[in-house]
Design a protein around this motif. Structure first.
Motif, PDB file in Angstrom:
ATOM      1  N   PHE A  67       0.832  -1.206   0.000  1.00 49.80           N
ATOM      2  CA  PHE A  67       0.000   0.000   0.000  1.00 49.80           C
ATOM      3  C   PHE A  67       0.865   1.253   0.000  1.00 49.80           C
ATOM      4  O   PHE A  67       0.573   2.224  -0.700  1.00 49.80           O
ATOM      5  N   LEU A  68       1.948   1.236   0.757  1.00 47.62           N
ATOM      6  CA  LEU A  68       2.832   2.398   0.828  1.00 47.62           C
ATOM      7  C   LEU A  68       3.456   2.697  -0.528  1.00 47.62           C
ATOM      8  O   LEU A  68       3.601   3.863  -0.922  1.00 47.62           O
ATOM      9  N   ALA A  69       3.819   1.645  -1.257  1.00 50.86           N
ATOM     10  CA  ALA A  69       4.481   1.834  -2.548  1.00 50.86           C
ATOM     11  C   ALA A  69       3.497   2.063  -3.687  1.00 50.86           C
ATOM     12  O   ALA A  69       3.755   2.880  -4.578  1.00 50.86           O
ATOM     13  N   HIS A  70       2.354   1.361  -3.672  1.00 48.36           N
ATOM     14  CA  HIS A  70       1.481   1.357  -4.840  1.00 48.36           C
ATOM     15  C   HIS A  70       0.047   1.778  -4.566  1.00 48.36           C
ATOM     16  O   HIS A  70      -0.787   1.750  -5.483  1.00 48.36           O
ATOM     17  N   GLY A  71      -0.254   2.175  -3.324  1.00 51.14           N
ATOM     18  CA  GLY A  71      -1.628   2.514  -2.983  1.00 51.14           C
ATOM     19  C   GLY A  71      -2.217   3.582  -3.885  1.00 51.14           C
ATOM     20  O   GLY A  71      -3.393   3.512  -4.264  1.00 51.14           O
ATOM     21  N   TYR A  72      -1.416   4.572  -4.260  1.00 57.34           N
ATOM     22  CA  TYR A  72      -1.896   5.643  -5.145  1.00 57.34           C
ATOM     23  C   TYR A  72      -2.389   5.069  -6.468  1.00 57.34           C
ATOM     24  O   TYR A  72      -3.417   5.496  -7.003  1.00 57.34           O
ATOM     25  N   ARG A  73      -1.671   4.076  -6.963  1.00 53.84           N
ATOM     26  CA  ARG A  73      -2.015   3.494  -8.266  1.00 53.84           C
ATOM     27  C   ARG A  73      -3.306   2.696  -8.212  1.00 53.84           C
ATOM     28  O   ARG A  73      -4.041   2.609  -9.207  1.00 53.84           O
ATOM     29  N   TRP A  74      -3.614   2.129  -7.064  1.00 50.33           N
ATOM     30  CA  TRP A  74      -4.790   1.282  -6.951  1.00 50.33           C
ATOM     31  C   TRP A  74      -6.096   2.052  -7.136  1.00 50.33           C
ATOM     32  O   TRP A  74      -7.105   1.486  -7.528  1.00 50.33           O
TER      33      TRP A  74
END
Length: 525
Positions: free
Chosen positions: A37-44
């Protein structure tokens, strides 16, 4: 038979319960979710469709089969052919969490900080970042392949006849994306290192090492046999007649292997390995590359400290020589093609470093102090690398969002030019895009990204990175009916004197009817 099945189920049930009750499993699951979530949460929670993810509707099941990914169509029946980022993220994180749990057990990582670092490094690895950024519609497919490739080793180690399910798991991983066979092979190499250092016989036990070679070979055979039979049955003429024979990243490239070019491919495998290790795709690549080299030195030093019989260092040195080959052998089978999606195995090297940090080392004296200092320094280095991976992932995702907005702006202006051209009819007139929008005079390199090494991301500043992308963007994202031409027709138009004399976008005259075809010249290249 009933008694045999009962015994098998009892064994499997015992292993599953052991995993569930192991506190390390909960730690791995929680931290995988956190770092993902920290690395890719924005993309989700943002569409940002670009590159191959412009193919929003996965209608190419037959092509996936011909490319050697014969399990992909079956998975799409489960997940659906239209991928929603959040749903794909849920599947992907679950697969990654399970893979991390099995990795912890396979490599016997016991220290909590080691498990946390493992989850951070793999969840935010450049390959996973590339998947979420550019290929999100296939991210769950690749993470499932990661899980199967790790499961193959776990099956082999955990059960008496584990080589049978291990063979099937490896074949399944390759049937989703062939290069993930590297993960299985690399893990086996790391386990041999562990046997040498700790004096164990996890995989080097007499008889077991031959079963190890057998399950890898059998997995490759099962994978290839299913593919060969399926393609021959569907095409009716064999592999050479398949629609994508010899195509980009196709398994048909195996047919191009020759003894004469093998030395160059092996040399390229080692050169490519060094390139990815010394100058990785992340933020501050030179610093991370230096840390990678120092980690390798530290891991070997811990190996030396742990070996009780110096003669064991000879097979360890031999393994070091073939380690790049085991990590990157897809380079050979793909004919020299390697990119970000194909090198997740490089992230497993960090798991190997964490495994080395679990080696017993010296129990007293200067050796104990040296070992402790080395482990502390390696933990610091791995923490720094994990931080750069996380920051880099967020940089890539925000860049893709900006590219999506820029693409919407520029394609809307191009469509306006097209519709104002006399003779153009949406959905009826053929359209030829000549040149590359990313090479046009309106393309801008965004500030700050020159400090990173995003090989997979530097190919463009807009959502389209190859010619078919214009059709995907117009049809799938904008919902605009347009028919593009094939590559052969495109090449013939791009070489026409009349087209070569046209000015490039955004100049007046960059859109022109030539015969019954509308030509849009995007750049002079």
């Amino acid at each position: 038979m009933k008694r045999l099945l009962k015994a098998i189920w009892s064994s499997i049930r015992g292993e599953i319960l052991s995993i569930i009750h192991d506190p390390r499993s909960r730690t791995a699951a929680i931290w995988t979710l956190f770092f993902s979530f920290l690395a890719h949460g924005y993309r989700w929670f943002n569409a940002c469709f670009n590159h191959d993810s412009l193919i929003i509707w996965q209608s190419d099941g037959l092509q996936q089969l011909y490319l050697g990914r014969w399990l992909v169509p079956f998975w799409l029946l489960v997940r659906g052919k239209i991928g929603v980022p959040l749903l794909i993220a849920v599947f992907s994180v679950c697969f990654l969490a399970l893979a991390d749990i099995l990795l912890v057990r396979v490599l016997d990582i016991r220290k909590k900080y080691g498990i946390v670092l493992l989850c951070a490094l793999l969840s935010a690895s450049p390959s996973v970042t590339c998947l979420f950024s550019c290929f999100i519609t296939a991210t769950d497919i690749h993470t499932l392949a990661i899980l199967l490739s790790v499961s193959a080793v776990w099956f082999f180690l955990s059960f008496r006849r584990g080589w049978i399910p291990a063979c099937l798991a490896l074949a399944g991983a390759m049937a989703l994306y062939p290069s993930y066979a590297e993960v299985t092979v690399l893990l086996l190499i790391l386990l041999i290192f562990k046997d040498i250092a700790c004096g164990e016989k996890t995989v080097t036990e007499k008889g077991k090492i031959w079963r190890m070679f057998a399950f890898v070979a059998a997995g490759g055979f099962v994978y290839y046999a299913v593919w060969f039979i399926a393609v021959r049955y569907l095409s009716g003429a064999g592999l050479s007649a398949s629609p994508v024979a010899g195509d980009y990243n196709s398994l048909n490239r195996l047919g191009d292997l020759r003894l004469s070019n093998l030395p160059d491919l092996v040399k390229g495998t080692y050169a490519s390995f060094w390139q990815f290790v010394s100058f990785p795709e992340t933020m501050h690549p030179r610093i991370v590359g230096l840390l990678n080299v120092l980690l390798a030195i530290g891991a070997f030093f811990l190996l030396v400290l742990s070996v009780r019989k110096p003669v064991r260092l000879l097979p360890a040195a031999a393994l070091l020589l073939i380690l790049p080959l085991g990590t990157n052998f897809a380079y050979i089978f793909s004919g020299g093609l390697v990119h970000s999606m194909m090198v997740f195995s490089f992230s497993i090297l960090y798991a190997g470093a964490l495994m080395c940090m679990e080696f017993p080392g010296r129990s007293e004296g200067l050796g104990k102090v040296a070992g402790t200092v080395t482990k502390v320094l390696m933990a610091i280095a791995l923490s720094i690398i994990a931080l750069t991976f996380i920051v880099f992932a967020n940089q890539c995702h925000i860049r893709k969002n900006l590219e999506e907005q820029a693409t919407l702006s520029v394609m809307t202006r191009i469509l306006d030019r097209m519709e104002q051209t006399e003779g153009f009819e949406p959905g009826k007139t053929r359209v030829v895009f000549v040149g590359d929008l990313n090479e046009s005079s309106v393309a801008q390199v965004r500030n700050g990204y020159d400090e990173t090494n995003p090989v997979q991301w530097k190919c463009g500043y807009y959502s389209m990175t190859y010619n078919e992308g214009y059709a995907f963007y117009l049809q799938n994202v904008l919902g605009y009916p347009v028919g593009l031409v094939d590559h052969q027709t495109l090449d013939s138009y791009s070489q026409m004197p009349e087209v070569m004399e046209m000015p490039a976008f955004p100049a007046t005259g960059c859109v022109k009817m030539i015969g019954d075809t509308l030509v849009v010249k995007l750049s002079e290249e």
